[in-house]
Design a protein around this motif. Structure first.
Motif, PDB file in Angstrom:
ATOM      1  N   GLU A   1      10.044 -14.161 -21.318  1.00 50.47           N
ATOM      2  CA  GLU A   1      10.750 -13.290 -19.913  1.00 50.47           C
ATOM      3  C   GLU A   1       8.976 -13.662 -19.482  1.00 50.47           C
ATOM      4  O   GLU A   1       8.920 -13.440 -18.715  1.00 50.47           O
ATOM      5  CB  GLU A   1      11.035 -12.401 -20.838  1.00 50.47           C
ATOM      6  CG  GLU A   1      12.853 -12.108 -20.966  1.00 50.47           C
ATOM      7  CD  GLU A   1      13.315 -11.004 -20.468  1.00 50.47           C
ATOM      8  OE1 GLU A   1      13.098  -9.780 -20.019  1.00 50.47           O
ATOM      9  OE2 GLU A   1      15.427 -10.645 -21.156  1.00 50.47           O
ATOM     10  N   LYS A   2       8.458 -12.532 -19.562  1.00 51.33           N
ATOM     11  CA  LYS A   2       6.711 -12.634 -19.558  1.00 51.33           C
ATOM     12  C   LYS A   2       6.329 -13.331 -18.842  1.00 51.33           C
ATOM     13  O   LYS A   2       6.365 -13.314 -17.690  1.00 51.33           O
ATOM     14  CB  LYS A   2       6.060 -12.345 -20.892  1.00 51.33           C
ATOM     15  CG  LYS A   2       4.975 -12.101 -20.697  1.00 51.33           C
ATOM     16  CD  LYS A   2       3.983 -10.804 -21.211  1.00 51.33           C
ATOM     17  CE  LYS A   2       2.421 -11.630 -21.453  1.00 51.33           C
ATOM     18  NZ  LYS A   2       1.424 -11.242 -23.313  1.00 51.33           N
ATOM     19  N   VAL A   3       6.275 -15.020 -19.364  1.00 48.10           N
ATOM     20  CA  VAL A   3       5.713 -16.355 -19.624  1.00 48.10           C
ATOM     21  C   VAL A   3       6.763 -16.573 -17.450  1.00 48.10           C
ATOM     22  O   VAL A   3       6.256 -16.979 -16.847  1.00 48.10           O
ATOM     23  CB  VAL A   3       5.542 -17.195 -20.119  1.00 48.10           C
ATOM     24  CG1 VAL A   3       5.390 -18.167 -19.525  1.00 48.10           C
ATOM     25  CG2 VAL A   3       4.945 -16.927 -21.458  1.00 48.10           C
ATOM     26  N   LEU A   4       8.201 -16.829 -17.777  1.00 47.68           N
ATOM     27  CA  LEU A   4       8.334 -16.702 -16.873  1.00 47.68           C
ATOM     28  C   LEU A   4       8.631 -16.080 -15.432  1.00 47.68           C
ATOM     29  O   LEU A   4       8.525 -16.363 -14.409  1.00 47.68           O
ATOM     30  CB  LEU A   4      10.479 -16.601 -17.355  1.00 47.68           C
ATOM     31  CG  LEU A   4      10.807 -18.635 -18.076  1.00 47.68           C
ATOM     32  CD1 LEU A   4      12.322 -17.783 -18.735  1.00 47.68           C
ATOM     33  CD2 LEU A   4      10.406 -19.710 -17.824  1.00 47.68           C
ATOM     34  N   LYS A   5       7.989 -14.383 -15.711  1.00 45.61           N
ATOM     35  CA  LYS A   5       7.847 -14.321 -14.959  1.00 45.61           C
ATOM     36  C   LYS A   5       6.181 -14.153 -13.718  1.00 45.61           C
ATOM     37  O   LYS A   5       6.025 -14.554 -13.306  1.00 45.61           O
ATOM     38  CB  LYS A   5       8.439 -12.243 -14.790  1.00 45.61           C
ATOM     39  CG  LYS A   5       9.430 -11.899 -15.070  1.00 45.61           C
ATOM     40  CD  LYS A   5       9.950 -10.580 -15.232  1.00 45.61           C
ATOM     41  CE  LYS A   5      10.909 -10.723 -15.356  1.00 45.61           C
ATOM     42  NZ  LYS A   5      11.293  -9.109 -16.017  1.00 45.61           N
ATOM     43  N   GLY A   6       5.693 -14.520 -14.918  1.00 48.33           N
ATOM     44  CA  GLY A   6       5.018 -15.414 -14.247  1.00 48.33           C
ATOM     45  C   GLY A   6       4.735 -16.205 -14.156  1.00 48.33           C
ATOM     46  O   GLY A   6       3.583 -16.383 -12.502  1.00 48.33           O
ATOM     47  N   MET A   7       5.628 -17.023 -13.627  1.00 44.07           N
ATOM     48  CA  MET A   7       5.935 -18.012 -13.383  1.00 44.07           C
ATOM     49  C   MET A   7       6.019 -18.316 -11.816  1.00 44.07           C
ATOM     50  O   MET A   7       6.405 -19.343 -11.056  1.00 44.07           O
ATOM     51  CB  MET A   7       6.480 -19.385 -13.998  1.00 44.07           C
ATOM     52  CG  MET A   7       5.188 -19.605 -15.246  1.00 44.07           C
ATOM     53  SD  MET A   7       4.472 -21.141 -14.912  1.00 44.07           S
ATOM     54  CE  MET A   7       3.085 -20.624 -15.337  1.00 44.07           C
ATOM     55  N   GLY A   8       7.202 -17.210 -11.965  1.00 41.45           N
ATOM     56  CA  GLY A   8       8.009 -16.472 -10.605  1.00 41.45           C
ATOM     57  C   GLY A   8       9.456 -16.501 -10.743  1.00 41.45           C
ATOM     58  O   GLY A   8       9.853 -16.462  -9.526  1.00 41.45           O
ATOM     59  N   PHE A   9       9.901 -16.925 -11.273  1.00 38.49           N
ATOM     60  CA  PHE A   9      11.042 -16.559 -12.217  1.00 38.49           C
ATOM     61  C   PHE A   9      11.806 -15.037 -12.069  1.00 38.49           C
ATOM     62  O   PHE A   9      11.049 -14.260 -12.184  1.00 38.49           O
ATOM     63  CB  PHE A   9      11.868 -17.316 -13.142  1.00 38.49           C
ATOM     64  CG  PHE A   9      11.659 -18.834 -12.829  1.00 38.49           C
ATOM     65  CD1 PHE A   9      12.222 -19.752 -13.008  1.00 38.49           C
ATOM     66  CD2 PHE A   9      10.370 -19.428 -13.929  1.00 38.49           C
ATOM     67  CE1 PHE A   9      12.576 -21.066 -13.114  1.00 38.49           C
ATOM     68  CE2 PHE A   9      10.332 -20.611 -13.321  1.00 38.49           C
ATOM     69  CZ  PHE A   9      11.218 -21.750 -12.987  1.00 38.49           C
ATOM     70  N   THR A  10      13.209 -15.114 -11.523  1.00 38.68           N
ATOM     71  CA  THR A  10      13.110 -13.192 -11.279  1.00 38.68           C
ATOM     72  C   THR A  10      14.263 -13.823 -12.905  1.00 38.68           C
ATOM     73  O   THR A  10      14.887 -14.703 -13.200  1.00 38.68           O
ATOM     74  CB  THR A  10      14.065 -13.531 -10.139  1.00 38.68           C
ATOM     75  OG1 THR A  10      15.117 -13.712 -10.025  1.00 38.68           O
ATOM     76  CG2 THR A  10      13.131 -13.424  -8.685  1.00 38.68           C
ATOM     77  N   ALA A  11      14.632 -12.452 -13.238  1.00 37.71           N
ATOM     78  CA  ALA A  11      15.604 -11.873 -14.273  1.00 37.71           C
ATOM     79  C   ALA A  11      17.132 -12.761 -13.773  1.00 37.71           C
ATOM     80  O   ALA A  11      17.508 -13.409 -14.888  1.00 37.71           O
ATOM     81  CB  ALA A  11      15.697 -10.303 -14.499  1.00 37.71           C
ATOM     82  N   ALA A  12      17.281 -12.993 -12.840  1.00 38.15           N
ATOM     83  CA  ALA A  12      18.488 -12.879 -12.152  1.00 38.15           C
ATOM     84  C   ALA A  12      18.475 -14.890 -12.723  1.00 38.15           C
ATOM     85  O   ALA A  12      19.747 -14.794 -12.472  1.00 38.15           O
ATOM     86  CB  ALA A  12      19.225 -12.761 -10.796  1.00 38.15           C
TER      87      ALA A  12
ATOM     88  N   LEU B   1       5.508 -26.233 -18.298  1.00 36.42           N
ATOM     89  CA  LEU B   1       4.624 -25.622 -18.174  1.00 36.42           C
ATOM     90  C   LEU B   1       4.971 -24.215 -19.566  1.00 36.42           C
ATOM     91  O   LEU B   1       3.737 -23.836 -20.044  1.00 36.42           O
ATOM     92  CB  LEU B   1       4.148 -24.621 -16.715  1.00 36.42           C
ATOM     93  CG  LEU B   1       2.541 -24.515 -17.058  1.00 36.42           C
ATOM     94  CD1 LEU B   1       1.890 -25.951 -17.735  1.00 36.42           C
ATOM     95  CD2 LEU B   1       2.100 -24.055 -15.266  1.00 36.42           C
ATOM     96  N   ALA B   2       5.957 -23.128 -18.921  1.00 34.64           N
ATOM     97  CA  ALA B   2       6.326 -22.169 -19.301  1.00 34.64           C
ATOM     98  C   ALA B   2       6.210 -22.655 -21.243  1.00 34.64           C
ATOM     99  O   ALA B   2       6.116 -21.912 -21.611  1.00 34.64           O
ATOM    100  CB  ALA B   2       7.471 -21.294 -18.822  1.00 34.64           C
ATOM    101  N   LYS B   3       6.430 -23.214 -21.416  1.00 32.93           N
ATOM    102  CA  LYS B   3       7.228 -23.829 -23.004  1.00 32.93           C
ATOM    103  C   LYS B   3       6.032 -24.234 -23.497  1.00 32.93           C
ATOM    104  O   LYS B   3       5.426 -23.937 -24.764  1.00 32.93           O
ATOM    105  CB  LYS B   3       8.220 -25.623 -22.884  1.00 32.93           C
ATOM    106  CG  LYS B   3       9.629 -25.143 -22.953  1.00 32.93           C
ATOM    107  CD  LYS B   3      10.484 -26.068 -21.778  1.00 32.93           C
ATOM    108  CE  LYS B   3      10.336 -27.504 -23.130  1.00 32.93           C
ATOM    109  NZ  LYS B   3      11.663 -28.653 -22.193  1.00 32.93           N
ATOM    110  N   ILE B   4       4.800 -24.706 -22.758  1.00 31.81           N
ATOM    111  CA  ILE B   4       3.959 -25.087 -23.171  1.00 31.81           C
ATOM    112  C   ILE B   4       2.903 -24.068 -23.254  1.00 31.81           C
ATOM    113  O   ILE B   4       1.947 -23.620 -24.496  1.00 31.81           O
ATOM    114  CB  ILE B   4       3.308 -26.639 -22.268  1.00 31.81           C
ATOM    115  CG1 ILE B   4       3.617 -28.032 -22.410  1.00 31.81           C
ATOM    116  CG2 ILE B   4       1.219 -26.333 -22.093  1.00 31.81           C
ATOM    117  CD1 ILE B   4       2.985 -28.335 -20.734  1.00 31.81           C
TER     118      ILE B   4
END
Length: 544
Positions: free
Chosen positions: A144-155, A174-177
């Protein structure tokens, strides 16, 4: 330490580079630079193990994890964003499942004295030692932390990846890496599809949390902010500088000055000796001296001067026809897609000759506003007024795809050039690195970057007074961006730039319209002032 040892690459009789060697140390942050076609992406693929060199080898300590983000991805569409990103921990989850399975076998089997039973105990001990050495991680929270950093929202977390564009899928990869915490991260143009806030988050991660990094990027500010070492690939070899990109440019300039001086001195030396040989070739008393000089010239190693970009040509837009005082007036504009509000009550006034930037996260309405100005979509409320005698030139992100693939490069430009400019077509094409036989290539065989350059030349030649550029610098190298930026600085019309490239915007945009939270906010400052202001704002939010 990872070692690149004497690698060479040949394609169909052409040598891309030969006998390249260097070491990658722990925590090295390296920029891999060089002009388009020099072999940067090929070198990155070889280090990643995705390609093999013609000769030489890459060596790394056992257990070294190398993660590679290519420029173009082939992703599957059978998972949600959360599921796809969690695959970063697939190895750990697999290890845990195997430990559980082995422990279950140990409890139900009764052949305690058999070799197989001892092998089970050895295997479970070996795996458990590895598994429990990994520090305890709350995997879901990390994802969650990395995805939010990448600009994704919880939705976004439970949406299928198939609903996202290529740029957003690149962020998932990139988040997976980043979650794998590799020993070496290889990134090929990672910022092409990112907004400014995501780039700043990535910079912070690479500087403070990543180990070794090698990056290819045309985003000068990004490269300068994260790297401390620059490796240049040029004319089949490399130069290794313990310096960040901006400092490397100065050192490279000095190197070429010294090379040029040495080359000129050598040419003078060769000319003097050849003159002596010609003069005394038939003279018996000088035979030994003549032969000695011939042998010396045969053994001479020629001084090479590294190729210099000859594209530093000043381009100018044609004089723009004069428009009214206010080319763009937007009043209380609102736009929804189904139940999603893109923006509401958006107002802006852009005066003749102003150069403004549209900034904000992806999906906040920048491109929607551009489409409303172009009358490509209808707003739900409010109005857009385009001023008197306004002639719009528009560069969209997909502009390159709209070129006629059957025309050659030269024909594409020849069809729109008028007046004196027709005599300069080859010079202009040369400035954008289309030279010699290149100009007879058909558009359909060009790379994405080449098509972008060609679409930009078309725009440069049209007499317009309002330029709207939507991500114009994606796929362009730094030299071409500099040429375009200089041309835009001297453009006497009105300019609207949608871009996440801070270096390109710096010194170009004098005012910022920020898109976010369904609003459009006007900032009467340039890009540097805006970013400083935003950082302070974010800090205050954190303190709250």
């Amino acid at each position: 330490m990872i070692t690149v040892d004497a690698i060479s690459v040949q394609f169909g009789g052409t040598t891309l580079f030969s006998d390249v060697s260097f070491s990658i140390n722990e925590n090295d942050k390296i920029a891999l630079m060089g002009k388009n076609g020099a072999g940067k992406s090929t070198l990155l693929k070889i280090i990643a193990g995705a390609s093999k060199p013609s000769t030489g080898a890459i060596s790394a300590p056992k257990g070294t994890v190398i993660a590679y983000l290519p420029q173009h991805l082939l992703t599957e569409d059978n998972a949600t964003v959360m599921e796809e990103t969690s695959k970063a921990f697939a190895g750990i989850f697999k290890m845990k499942a195997e430990i559980d399975d082995l422990n279950e076998q140990l409890t139900i089997r009764t052949d305690y004295e058999s070799d197989d039973y001892y092998k089970l105990i050895e295997r479970v001990s070996e795996l458990s030692e590895k598994f429990y050495a990994i520090e305890e991680i709350n995997y879901e929270a990390e994802v969650e932390k990395v995805l939010k950093g990448m600009g994704f929202t919880a939705a976004d977390f439970n949406r299928p990846t198939s609903e996202f564009s290529g740029g957003w899928r690149m962020r998932i990869e990139l988040a997976k890496i980043l979650l794998q915490k590799p020993d070496l991260i290889l990134l090929d143009e990672p910022t092409n599809h990112m907004d400014i806030e995501s780039i700043q988050w990535l910079e912070d991660f690479l500087v403070n949390s990543a180990k070794a990094v090698i990056v290819i990027s045309h985003d000068r500010a990004f490269v300068d902010n994260i790297t401390t070492r620059t490796i240049e690939v040029t004319m089949g070899r490399i130069y290794d500088y313990k310096a960040k990109y901006s400092h490397y440019l100065e050192l490279r300039k000095d190197r070429r000055v010294h090379q040029q001086k040495a080359y000129e001195e050598q040419q003078k030396f060769i000319a003097e000796n050849q003159a002596f040989i010609e003069r005394f070739r038939g003279t018996f008393s000088k035979t030994e001296q003549v032969q000695s000089r011939v042998r010396m010239l045969e053994k001479l190693v020629p001084v090479e001067v590294d190729e210099v970009d000859t594209s530093a040509l000043r381009l100018k837009f044609p004089p723009s026809p004069r428009s009214g005082q206010y080319p763009v007036v937007v009043s209380e504009l609102g736009k929804n897609y189904d139940n999603h509000v893109v923006f509401k009550d958006a107002s802006m006034v852009i005066e003749r000759g102003q150069k403004v930037a549209f900034l904000g996260k992806n999906g906040e309405g920048k491109s929607t506003m551009v489409k409303a100005l172009m009358d490509e979509i209808k707003a739900d409320s409010g109005k857009v007024e385009i001023g008197h005698n306004v002639k719009i030139g528009y560069f969209a992100q997909n502009q390159a795809a709209m070129l006629d693939g059957e025309l050659t490069i030269f024909e594409t430009i020849d069809r729109i050039a008028e007046g004196d400019i027709r005599t300069q077509i080859k010079t202009i094409l040369g400035a954008f690195m289309f030279s010699g036989d290149d100009t007879t290539k058909k558009v359909k065989v060009l790379s994405g970057g080449e098509k972008t350059r060609l679409a930009m030349i078309k725009l440069l030649l049209e007499p317009v007074n309002l330029l709207i550029l939507d991500e114009p610098t994606n796929h362009l190298d730094m030299k071409t961006k500099d040429i375009i930026k200089d041309a835009l600085k001297s453009f006497d019309g009105t300019l609207i730039l949608v871009s996440h490239d801070r270096d390109f915007l710096d010194g170009l945009a004098e005012k910022v319209f920020e898109f976010g939270n369904k609003r459009v906010k006007e900032h009467f400052e340039d890009i540097k002032g805006f970013l400083e202001h935003k950082k302070m704002e974010n800090l205050r939010e954190i303190e709250k």
